[in-house]
Design a protein around this motif. Structure first.
Motif, PDB file in Angstrom:
ATOM      1  N   ARG A  21       5.043   6.228  -7.951  1.00 52.45           N
ATOM      2  CA  ARG A  21       3.654   5.852  -7.712  1.00 52.45           C
ATOM      3  C   ARG A  21       2.709   6.930  -8.239  1.00 52.45           C
ATOM      4  O   ARG A  21       1.691   6.630  -8.851  1.00 52.45           O
ATOM      5  CB  ARG A  21       3.457   5.627  -6.202  1.00 52.45           C
ATOM      6  N   LYS A  25      -0.038   6.577 -11.312  1.00 54.87           N
ATOM      7  CA  LYS A  25      -1.432   6.941 -11.113  1.00 54.87           C
ATOM      8  C   LYS A  25      -1.903   7.878 -12.222  1.00 54.87           C
ATOM      9  O   LYS A  25      -2.968   7.686 -12.801  1.00 54.87           O
ATOM     10  CB  LYS A  25      -1.583   7.589  -9.738  1.00 54.87           C
ATOM     11  N   PHE A  30      -1.391   0.053 -14.122  1.00 54.54           N
ATOM     12  CA  PHE A  30      -1.390  -0.889 -13.006  1.00 54.54           C
ATOM     13  C   PHE A  30      -0.012  -1.553 -12.935  1.00 54.54           C
ATOM     14  O   PHE A  30       0.467  -2.105 -13.923  1.00 54.54           O
ATOM     15  CB  PHE A  30      -2.484  -1.942 -13.198  1.00 54.54           C
ATOM     16  N   GLU A 131       5.161   0.319  -6.784  1.00 58.36           N
ATOM     17  CA  GLU A 131       4.160  -0.595  -7.334  1.00 58.36           C
ATOM     18  C   GLU A 131       2.825  -0.499  -6.601  1.00 58.36           C
ATOM     19  O   GLU A 131       2.768  -0.022  -5.463  1.00 58.36           O
ATOM     20  CB  GLU A 131       4.672  -2.051  -7.244  1.00 58.36           C
ATOM     21  N   HIS A 132       1.750  -0.993  -7.240  1.00 52.09           N
ATOM     22  CA  HIS A 132       0.481  -1.152  -6.528  1.00 52.09           C
ATOM     23  C   HIS A 132       0.577  -2.332  -5.573  1.00 52.09           C
ATOM     24  O   HIS A 132       0.229  -2.238  -4.409  1.00 52.09           O
ATOM     25  CB  HIS A 132      -0.666  -1.402  -7.508  1.00 52.09           C
ATOM     26  N   PHE A 133       1.025  -3.474  -6.105  1.00 53.14           N
ATOM     27  CA  PHE A 133       1.082  -4.688  -5.284  1.00 53.14           C
ATOM     28  C   PHE A 133       2.360  -5.465  -5.551  1.00 53.14           C
ATOM     29  O   PHE A 133       2.834  -5.512  -6.689  1.00 53.14           O
ATOM     30  CB  PHE A 133      -0.084  -5.625  -5.627  1.00 53.14           C
ATOM     31  N   LYS A 212      -8.049  -6.328 -10.988  1.00 52.06           N
ATOM     32  CA  LYS A 212      -7.205  -5.262 -10.436  1.00 52.06           C
ATOM     33  C   LYS A 212      -6.979  -4.173 -11.483  1.00 52.06           C
ATOM     34  O   LYS A 212      -6.924  -2.993 -11.142  1.00 52.06           O
ATOM     35  CB  LYS A 212      -5.847  -5.832  -9.989  1.00 52.06           C
ATOM     36  N   ARG A 216      -7.830   0.077 -11.281  1.00 54.09           N
ATOM     37  CA  ARG A 216      -6.587   0.842 -11.137  1.00 54.09           C
ATOM     38  C   ARG A 216      -6.829   2.357 -11.081  1.00 54.09           C
ATOM     39  O   ARG A 216      -7.837   2.817 -11.534  1.00 54.09           O
ATOM     40  CB  ARG A 216      -5.613   0.528 -12.277  1.00 54.09           C
TER      41      ARG A 216
END
Lengths: 216, 116
Positions: A21, A25, A30, A131-133, A212, A216
């Protein structure tokens, strides 16, 4: 001798997922973890998405499959950078598999990374990959009883895509009931109805993705 | 070999136990207490089976998994009542409120080990 040890069993995976993660970043990438049962249409969704948005974003796709490279070939032909992971029998991807897979892509060149998890509604939910989502894909022929049978994936996902809406007249699938039960499990869940075959609803999904990616 | 998430979970337990044996200088482990929330969809039998296969022939051989299953706990967002849920679609049994927050049932923790 009894020793109290309070430790999360999956801590090792969670540590690696956190490292992933952080890396995502840094790279301003994303990342979506796409989860569904087998045959819901994950690969077709990715084909449509890459086709439509490839001039805007550079897509990377990590394909998790128990065997075969069929899906990877399909996506790659649309213009995404694809890494195939053959899990050799495992029912999910974990943080470490993703860490190894991203070494094989030029992350700096990507805007969006989509991880197509192994077709399964139980095991992938357990393993954070950084992951983000999570995005869940459910197709109408699978039936509307999934929230009751597999609540955790509904709880953990940010977006639910209901695919194969064109088949609605031919299958037993109550969209309203599904919406109501899904939102009961997860009041924050966003839901978009689509058909990858007819293209219905896909603009809403592209719009969701664009919003999204911007944030990001 | 058929793999399932119980096998991955069992492997993680084995790794943690091997570390703990070193830390506490244990020569054997008799039992491990686990707390497993029902939302984890872990089959206890599959988990024990996988665990026994993994430890066979190793210094951990003979260790037993003692699993405490944790039911889904909900808290009504209207009246604050806490209760055990059959599944996630239950309303509050006290006030009938439909908005219920999950407060337990996702545990997957080792809480104690017993060994010499």
């Amino acid at each position: 001798m009894k020793i109290p040890v309070v430790q999360k069993v999956l801590e090792a995976n969670e540590r690696i997922a956190e490292e992933n993660r952080r890396l995502f970043k840094e790279m301003e990438l994303f990342v979506i973890n796409l989860v569904s049962g087998p045959g819901a249409g994950k690969t077709t969704l990715l084909e449509r998405t890459v086709e439509r948005l490839k001039d805007q974003y550079h897509f990377g796709v990590i394909e998790g499959d128990i065997q075969s490279t069929l899906d990877a070939e399909r996506i790659s032909s649309k213009g995404a950078s694809v890494v195939q992971i053959n899990t050799g029998g495992a029912c999910h991807l974990d943080g470490n598999m993703i860490r190894e897979a991203i070494e094989k892509i030029d992350l700096g060149a990507l805007d969006v990374l989509i991880v197509e998890n192994v077709g399964n509604l139980v095991c992938p939910v357990e393993f954070d990959i950084g992951e983000h989502f999570k995005v869940m894909l459910l197709s109408t022929p699978e039936g509307d009883d999934k929230p009751v049978k597999y609540p955790l994936i509904f709880h953990e996902s940010r977006l639910l895509l209901i695919n194969k809406m064109d088949l609605l007249p031919y299958v037993n699938f109550d969209v309203e009931k599904l919406r109501e039960e899904s939102l009961k499990i997860n009041p924050h869940l966003e839901i978009i109805e689509i058909s990858c075959k007819t293209g219905e609803g896909l603009p809403s999904w592209f719009h969701w993705l664009e919003e999204k990616v911007k944030k990001r | 070999m058929i793999k399932m998430h119980e096998l991955s979970i069992a492997q993680n337990i084995v790794d943690i136990l091997n570390d703990q044996m070193k830390i506490h200088k244990l020569s054997k482990i008799e039992s491990v207490d686990l707390r497993v929330g029902v939302l984890r969809s872990v089959e206890v039998e599959s988990l024990s089976f996988s665990f026994n296969v993994l430890i066979s022939g190793s210094p951990l051989e003979g260790a037993r998994l003692q699993v405490e299953e944790i039911p889904i706990g909900g808290r009504c967002m209207e009246c604050g009542h806490q209760f055990t849920m059959e599944h996630w679609l239950d309303d509050c049994p006290l006030c009938g409120g439909p908005r219920v927050e999950i407060v337990s049932g996702k545990e997957l923790d080792i809480v104690a080990i017993e060994g010499d």
